[in-house]
Design an enzyme around this catalytic site. Structure first.
Site, PDB file in Angstrom:
ATOM      1  CB  SER A 133      -4.270 -61.729 -10.401  1.00  0.00           C
ATOM      2  OG  SER A 133      -4.777 -62.552 -11.430  1.00  0.00           O
ATOM      3  CG  ASP A 173     -10.668 -61.483  -8.094  1.00  0.00           C
ATOM      4  OD1 ASP A 173     -11.482 -62.117  -7.404  1.00  0.00           O
ATOM      5  OD2 ASP A 173     -10.792 -61.364  -9.320  1.00  0.00           O
ATOM      6  CG  HIS A 180      -9.018 -59.694 -11.953  1.00  0.00           C
ATOM      7  ND1 HIS A 180      -9.177 -60.709 -11.035  1.00  0.00           N
ATOM      8  CD2 HIS A 180      -7.749 -59.843 -12.459  1.00  0.00           C
ATOM      9  CE1 HIS A 180      -8.063 -61.442 -10.985  1.00  0.00           C
ATOM     10  NE2 HIS A 180      -7.193 -60.932 -11.839  1.00  0.00           N
TER      11      HIS A 180
END
Length: 408
Positions: free
Chosen positions: A111, A135, A205
């Protein structure tokens, strides 16, 4: 926080002046977490450290920037990312002084951590060995110029898994190769509605991390297919890699960098690769082609459900219904079937034909020849059956025979 095969469970705290067990002559993998609204450590961290040490004798450095990442205000955490990158730059500089090499630096960023990895890579002019973005964060980064996010020039090789492109993740390609599981949108097995609680927000996610983990310890290799779009992949237009005439298909996860040997100077700077997954670990899907030649006088449109069974009674099923196929007289239709299990020796096959209508006349599909061929194991014998008539919505079970050798 340093983990090695000498101290695989209990981490050593290290910094630019105290290196502990860090051996700069070995590969060093940095794990950089993302936004932590509750401040709790990521549930997957222990498995990731353990898996990396299992596959290779390396240094695993967990970058704990929790004090910067723990806030309910996402913009506050995002604003700290460049500061984290500067600290890492100083640490790696010291590693180089001690005799380390940028070629041996590998960063896994999750992330916001993916963009931190990109900032570090940019500070070293793209000379880091590899960056994996799991992601990469989308909010506040979507549409930003390359210097403000992860991009392919940040390392010698950049691979990215996009698993939540419609919410928390970044949609556009960011690496030398970008993987889009299930098209990069909703992941199977994740809650579809807000009634799923927190999992509704983070499951898609986090799936990128779990797909990476499956490449370390699970006995399944997730194969992907370079393609322009998810729809083309689903329609079987992009599955020629891995055949004897073509180069191997790219793999997701730890071994994705095998692709770097094929990607440089041969392709555009970025390659998109698509694949489907199962709902549960280890997420592997096994691809087969179902080739059907029909002899109906009129064209028939519909979907096929195929089920395989082995001698031990294990079964696996694939519904090929994402868009109707058009069956025309003496034309071969090649359908891409996806199964959760890989049955070595198929003893029985069943087919169901459906036009999707529940009222009105029932149609027949007259099959001249059906052929089943494995994409994952092209060396396996291809299975055939001739002269079948499928009644709509009625399961037809049969024993396949080996296809003649001359058939392509």
């Amino acid at each position: 926080m340093l983990y090695t095969r000498k101290n695989p469970i209990c981490a050593q705290a290290i910094n630019t002046t105290v290196f502990g067990n860090l051996n700069v002559t070995k590969k060093t993998t940095f794990i950089i977490h993302g936004f932590r609204p509750t401040g709790s450590p990521p549930v997957w961290m222990g498995d990731l450290v353990e898996g990396l040490l299992f596959v290779e004798d390396m240094n695993v450095v967990v970058v704990d920037w929790n004090r910067g990442a723990t806030t309910v205000i996402y913009t506050h955490a995002s604003s700290k990312t460049r500061n984290v990158a500067k600290v890492l730059k100083e640490f790696i500089d010291q590693m180089l002084v001690e005799g380390g090499s940028l070629d041996d630096i590998y960063m896994i960023g999750v992330s916001l951590g993916a963009h931190i990895s990109g900032f570090v890579g940019e500070m070293f002019n793209g000379k880091l060995g590899r960056i994996t973005g799991l992601d990469p964060a989308g909010p506040l980064f979507n549409g930003r110029p390359p210097q403000d996010r992860l991009d392919p020039s940040d390392a010698q090789f950049v691979d990215v898994i996009h698993s939540d492109t419609d919410a928390l993740g970044y949609k556009e390609p960011l690496g030398n190769i970008d993987f889009y599981p299930n098209g990069g949108l909703d992941q199977p097995g994740c809650p579809k509605t807000i009634f799923g609680g927190m999992q509704y927000f983070k499951c898609d996610h986090q799936r990128s991390v779990y797909l990476y983990l499956s490449s370390l310890r699970e006995n399944c290799t997730i194969i992907t297919y370079p393609c322009d779009s998810y729809q083309d992949y689903r329609n079987g237009k992009c599955v020629s890699c891995g055949t004897p005439q073509k180069r191997p298909c790219p793999l997701v996860g730890y071994y994705a960098d095998n692709w770097r040997h094929y990607s440089r100077d041969k392709d555009p700077p970025t390659t998109k690769a698509f694949f489907d997954t199962a709902e549960e670990k280890p997420y592997c899907i096994y691809h087969y082609f179902v080739d059907i030649i029909t002899w109906n006088k009129n064209a028939r449109r519909g979907s096929i459900t195929i089920k395989l069974r082995d001698k031990a009674g294990h079964t696996t099923e694939s519904k090929i219904d994402h868009q109707p196929a058009t069956f025309q007289k003496y034309h071969q239709v090649s359908l891409l079937a996806r199964f959760n299990q890989d049955l070595d020796k198929v003893a029985a096959i069943s087919l169901v034909f459906s036009t999707g209508t529940t009222v009105g006349p029932k149609y027949k599909l007259r099959i001249l020849r059906m052929k089943l061929r494995s994409l994952v194991h092209p060396e396996r014998p291809q299975l055939c059956r001739y002269d079948l008539v499928l009644m709509e919505n009625v399961e037809t079970v049969f024993q396949p025979i080996l296809c003649p050798k001359l058939q392509m």
